[in-house]
Structure formats: C-alpha cells, structure tokens
Design an enzyme around this catalytic site. Structure first.
Site, PDB file in Angstrom:
ATOM      1  N   ILE A  53      -7.434   4.655  21.726  1.00 25.55           N
ATOM      2  CA  ILE A  53      -7.843   5.726  21.016  1.00 25.55           C
ATOM      3  C   ILE A  53      -9.106   5.485  20.042  1.00 25.55           C
ATOM      4  O   ILE A  53      -9.953   6.109  19.776  1.00 25.55           O
ATOM      5  CB  ILE A  53      -6.797   6.517  20.048  1.00 25.55           C
ATOM      6  CG1 ILE A  53      -6.237   5.397  19.107  1.00 25.55           C
ATOM      7  CG2 ILE A  53      -5.544   6.988  20.989  1.00 25.55           C
ATOM      8  CD1 ILE A  53      -5.460   6.037  18.051  1.00 25.55           C
ATOM      9  N   ASP A  54      -9.254   4.043  20.067  1.00 32.84           N
ATOM     10  CA  ASP A  54     -10.296   3.403  19.180  1.00 32.84           C
ATOM     11  C   ASP A  54     -11.467   3.411  19.690  1.00 32.84           C
ATOM     12  O   ASP A  54     -12.502   3.250  18.909  1.00 32.84           O
ATOM     13  CB  ASP A  54      -9.767   1.959  18.789  1.00 32.84           C
ATOM     14  CG  ASP A  54      -8.474   1.651  18.044  1.00 32.84           C
ATOM     15  OD1 ASP A  54      -7.720   2.676  17.658  1.00 32.84           O
ATOM     16  OD2 ASP A  54      -7.789   0.730  18.202  1.00 32.84           O
ATOM     17  N   MET A 105      -7.064   6.632  12.472  1.00 39.05           N
ATOM     18  CA  MET A 105      -6.947   5.230  12.953  1.00 39.05           C
ATOM     19  C   MET A 105      -8.197   4.767  13.351  1.00 39.05           C
ATOM     20  O   MET A 105      -9.212   5.220  13.321  1.00 39.05           O
ATOM     21  CB  MET A 105      -5.870   5.129  14.230  1.00 39.05           C
ATOM     22  CG  MET A 105      -4.486   5.153  13.630  1.00 39.05           C
ATOM     23  SD  MET A 105      -3.324   5.143  14.958  1.00 39.05           S
ATOM     24  CE  MET A 105      -1.789   4.791  14.219  1.00 39.05           C
ATOM     25  N   GLY A 106      -8.309   3.389  14.281  1.00 30.64           N
ATOM     26  CA  GLY A 106      -9.281   3.055  14.824  1.00 30.64           C
ATOM     27  C   GLY A 106      -9.268   1.466  14.639  1.00 30.64           C
ATOM     28  O   GLY A 106     -10.432   0.857  15.308  1.00 30.64           O
ATOM     29  N   HIS A 107      -8.637   0.799  13.887  1.00 26.63           N
ATOM     30  CA  HIS A 107      -8.435  -0.554  13.784  1.00 26.63           C
ATOM     31  C   HIS A 107      -9.565  -0.924  13.281  1.00 26.63           C
ATOM     32  O   HIS A 107      -9.805  -0.574  12.065  1.00 26.63           O
ATOM     33  CB  HIS A 107      -8.029  -1.257  15.250  1.00 26.63           C
ATOM     34  CG  HIS A 107      -7.221  -2.513  15.043  1.00 26.63           C
ATOM     35  ND1 HIS A 107      -7.368  -3.610  16.021  1.00 26.63           N
ATOM     36  CD2 HIS A 107      -6.597  -2.926  14.165  1.00 26.63           C
ATOM     37  CE1 HIS A 107      -6.731  -4.499  15.506  1.00 26.63           C
ATOM     38  NE2 HIS A 107      -6.192  -4.335  14.361  1.00 26.63           N
ATOM     39  N   ASN A 133      -8.599  -4.098  24.182  1.00 28.73           N
ATOM     40  CA  ASN A 133      -9.191  -5.421  24.111  1.00 28.73           C
ATOM     41  C   ASN A 133      -8.442  -6.532  24.484  1.00 28.73           C
ATOM     42  O   ASN A 133      -8.575  -7.415  25.171  1.00 28.73           O
ATOM     43  CB  ASN A 133      -9.982  -5.626  22.586  1.00 28.73           C
ATOM     44  CG  ASN A 133     -10.987  -4.664  22.672  1.00 28.73           C
ATOM     45  OD1 ASN A 133     -12.063  -5.073  23.434  1.00 28.73           O
ATOM     46  ND2 ASN A 133     -11.036  -3.738  21.649  1.00 28.73           N
ATOM     47  N   ARG A 159     -10.061  20.865  -4.429  1.00 26.01           N
ATOM     48  CA  ARG A 159      -9.956  19.454  -4.547  1.00 26.01           C
ATOM     49  C   ARG A 159     -10.822  18.473  -3.809  1.00 26.01           C
ATOM     50  O   ARG A 159     -11.484  19.072  -2.849  1.00 26.01           O
ATOM     51  CB  ARG A 159      -8.596  19.206  -3.876  1.00 26.01           C
ATOM     52  CG  ARG A 159      -7.558  20.037  -4.854  1.00 26.01           C
ATOM     53  CD  ARG A 159      -5.921  19.669  -4.145  1.00 26.01           C
ATOM     54  NE  ARG A 159      -5.012  20.108  -5.206  1.00 26.01           N
ATOM     55  CZ  ARG A 159      -3.767  20.690  -4.755  1.00 26.01           C
ATOM     56  NH1 ARG A 159      -3.430  20.576  -3.475  1.00 26.01           N
ATOM     57  NH2 ARG A 159      -3.006  20.916  -5.525  1.00 26.01           N
ATOM     58  N   GLY A 172      -0.976  -0.832  22.468  1.00 25.50           N
ATOM     59  CA  GLY A 172      -0.520   0.548  21.997  1.00 25.50           C
ATOM     60  C   GLY A 172      -0.719   1.909  22.933  1.00 25.50           C
ATOM     61  O   GLY A 172      -1.707   1.748  23.660  1.00 25.50           O
TER      62      GLY A 172
HETATM   63  O1  F6P Z   1      -5.300   0.547  18.796  1.00 26.72           O
HETATM   64  C1  F6P Z   1      -4.704   1.679  18.861  1.00 26.72           C
HETATM   65  C2  F6P Z   1      -3.984   1.619  17.279  1.00 26.72           C
HETATM   66  O2  F6P Z   1      -3.318   2.950  17.460  1.00 26.72           O
HETATM   67  C3  F6P Z   1      -5.030   1.365  16.234  1.00 26.72           C
HETATM   68  O3  F6P Z   1      -5.727   2.253  15.883  1.00 26.72           O
HETATM   69  C4  F6P Z   1      -4.135   1.044  15.052  1.00 26.72           C
HETATM   70  O4  F6P Z   1      -4.676   0.165  14.285  1.00 26.72           O
HETATM   71  C5  F6P Z   1      -2.979   0.316  16.043  1.00 26.72           C
HETATM   72  O5  F6P Z   1      -2.975   0.823  17.342  1.00 26.72           O
HETATM   73  C6  F6P Z   1      -1.440   0.397  15.412  1.00 26.72           C
HETATM   74  O6  F6P Z   1      -0.817  -0.373  16.225  1.00 26.72           O
HETATM   75  P1  F6P Z   1       0.863  -0.414  16.192  1.00 26.72           P
HETATM   76  O7  F6P Z   1       1.310   0.571  17.259  1.00 26.72           O
HETATM   77  O8  F6P Z   1       1.138  -1.817  16.516  1.00 26.72           O
HETATM   78  O9  F6P Z   1       1.357   0.010  14.943  1.00 26.72           O
END
Ligand code: F6P
Length: 341
Positions: free
Chosen positions: A134-135, A177-179, A111, A170, A14
């Site tokens: 970014i993760d 994000m962060g996987h 990774n 509310r 990514g």
């Molecule tokens: O690894 C970076 C990331 O943005 C993650 O946070 C997210 O889960 C993933 O890539 C999304 O991947 P894609 O670009 O394949 O939708």
C-alpha cells in the site's frame, strides 16, 4: 517432450489488497498458457524454509480474485537475518528448492521481500519478484498494487471528516500509513481536499502548521483538514504522528482539534478494480518471464508498460517523494501547505 516447469509462489511482508489477484494471475497463466505446475508456499519465506506448501491448480486459483489478504498467508520472516541457534535458513531454502524440483520461486512482496529475493538469486535460485505494498515505495516501478485500494479507503475516510470538521468548526487530523514514504498522504490529501499535508520527505514545523490553521480561521475558513503520514518526524518519543500534531494544534491555536488514525483499515478488504488489473498483469507477466527463463528480475510498470527490472538494482532502495515532485508543486500552487513555510 521436456518436463513441465514447476514453480513456487509466496507472499511476504504486510498483506495488502490484490495479493490473491497476483497469485491467480501468475498461477493461471503458468498453468493454462505454459503448462507449468504451481505450488504455493505458506506464510511467506517461512514456508520456503520449513517446506510448507500447497499444490495450486486451476480449481484452487478460482474465486479468489476479489478476496482481500492472501490465501497463502504471509509473514515478515527474513531468512538472511538469523538469530543465535537458528538453523542455516538460506541453506535450507536452497535444499528445499532442489528437493521440490522447482524451476523458479515467485516472491510477491515489498522492499524487504525484493531484497531477500535478490539474495536468493545470488545463491543460484531462480527468482522473480512482484512488487506489492500500500506504501507504493518499491524502487524500480512507478506503482505497486495495493496502493490504489488504500488510496480509495483513505480518501473516503477524509471525505467523511469534512462534515464533522465543518459542523463543529474543528481541525481534524488524520494519520495514514506509508512507513517511510508519504505517497498515501500526498495522494489522499489531494483527492480529498486536505488543507495541510505532512509527509516524511518534507521537513515541517508545527509552528507553520498552526499559523496556517489560524490564517484559515481569519480568512473565514473555520475548519481545517490535516493529513499526516505515519512516518513524519515526531520530536516526542512514544507519540504517534497524529497525537503529536493534534495536541500541538490544540495547544498553540486553542482551536478544537480531533485525531483519527486509519490504521489497518487501509490494508483490508477487497482490492479496487485498478489493483485487480495491475496485480493480474504483474502475475501474468511474471509467468511469461519464467517461460522465457528471464530470472532474477522484478516485474515493473513504467509509464503504462510492463518491464523486467533486475532484482539486484531494486534490493535495498526506496522510492520516496522527491524534491520538486510535480504533485507537491501543484498542491502548493493551490494553497495546500506542507508545513514548511
Ligand atoms: O508496508 C505496509 C504497512 O502497512 C506500512 O504502511 C506500515 O508502516 C506497516 O506495514 C505496518 O506493519 P505491521 O503489519 O507489521 O504492523
């Protein structure tokens, strides 16, 4: 005089802010300081498989420091995962590497990219890895570039939710994000005053989340900010983390609840100053390792010191929030909930 070293650079996985700063850092240092020749493979490992590349010189490496994305393009191509009928991609890579007269390939990625780089190193190719994402979950380094920019964007987004949360009384749920890792949620939650932070590394119960929100109402804190990492366990199939948490808070507390998914906004645009510096330092250090012939390594930051870590050690591991993490402890001590009590 010996022949100048010729190196290839690629960006894989990514995209994230700082990729161009890293390409520039490695490329300019290689050319200016070490007199090397540099090419850039397009679209990640696909470029290396298909021999698609551009020559990089001082001119083409100028004016890209502040640009988001990657001038080389990227892909999630995994050369060692071959489908039926596919050509032997690792074999093609080795052949192209020799055909192009390369002395090293610099693989900039997360990774997955490091895992592939380690396997290429096993095939006898000289490789150097540069960790980005970014993760912030690459094992072997304290920090990856891209994280600081994403953190800044997520923090500003959460800051902006406070006003609507407060005005309308509310609960506001924001998914970042962060996987598999919760670093963005943890840091942005801390930076922007989240009341509840849910991360994949800490099991939560929706009951505990609702109880905390109700308690805040009783304590005359009529709004709540819930920061949710995309990777938390969602018991209902097909639901996003934000959907699950939002629907259940609304259902069980009766408090008006809204969701926001930040998505790719977090990965876009110009890198933060810290990411520009980190990516540049990583790039420059990679060029130095190549000059010294110290291949098979990933550049890494430990404390504030650059180090080389063996790619073999890195491949296939994730850097996650560990039990007893100091930041989590500090957050708990301030009354922030992780949905587990
Ligand atoms: O690894 C970076 C990331 O943005 C993650 O946070 C997210 O889960 C993933 O890539 C999304 O991947 P894609 O670009 O394949 O939708």
């Amino acid at each position: 005089m010996s022949k100048p070293k010729r190196i290839g650079v690629l960006t894989a996985g990514g995209d994230c802010p700082g990729l161009n700063a890293a390409i520039r850092g490695v490329g300019k240092t290689a050319i200016v300081e070490h007199g090397m020749e540099v090419i850039g493979f397009t679209a990640g490992y696909s470029g290396l498989i298909n021999k698609e590349y551009v020559e990089l010189d001082e001119h083409s490496l100028s004016g890209i420091l502040t640009l988001g994305g990657t001038i080389l393009g990227t892909s999630r191509e995994k050369p060692f995962k071959m489908g039926e009928g596919d050509p032997n991609k690792p074999e093609l890579i080795v052949q192209n590497y020799h055909d192009l007269g390369l002395d090293c390939v610099v693989c900039i990625g997360g990774n997955g990219t490091m895992k592939t780089a380690a396997k290429l190193s096993d095939l006898g190719i000289n490789v150097i890895g540069i960790p980005k994402t970014i993760d912030n979950d690459v094992w072997g380094t304290d920090v990856t570039f891209g994280f600081d920019s994403a953190l800044g964007i997520a923090t500003e987004a959460i800051d902006r939710l406070h006003t609507t949360a407060n005005s309308h009384q509310r609960a506001m749920v924001i998914e970042v994000m962060g996987h598999h890792a919760g670093w963005i949620a943890l840091y942005a939650g801390m930076a922007a005053g989240g009341d509840i932070i849910l991360v994949p590394e800490i099991d939560f119960s929706i009951g505990a989340v609702c109880k905390r929100i109700e308690k805040r109402f009783e304590d005359k804190k009529p709004y709540s900010i819930v920061v949710v990492a995309e990777g938390i366990k969602v018991p209902k199939k097909g639901m996003t983390a934000a959907q699950f948490v939002t629907e259940n808070i609304q259902l069980f507390t009766g408090i008006e609840t809204r969701e926001t998914r930040l998505g790719y906004i977090q990965r876009g645009g110009s890198p933060s100053p810290m990411d520009r510096i980190l990516a540049t330092r990583y790039g420059a250090f990679a060029a130095e390792l190549i000059a010294k012939g110290e291949y098979g390594n990933m550049v890494a930051m430990k404390g504030n010191k650059l180090e080389a870590v063996g790619l073999k050690e890195v491949g296939g591991k994730l850097r996650l929030i560990e039990p007893g993490n100091n930041m989590v402890r500090k957050a708990r001590n301030m009354g922030i909930s992780f949905g587990d009590e």
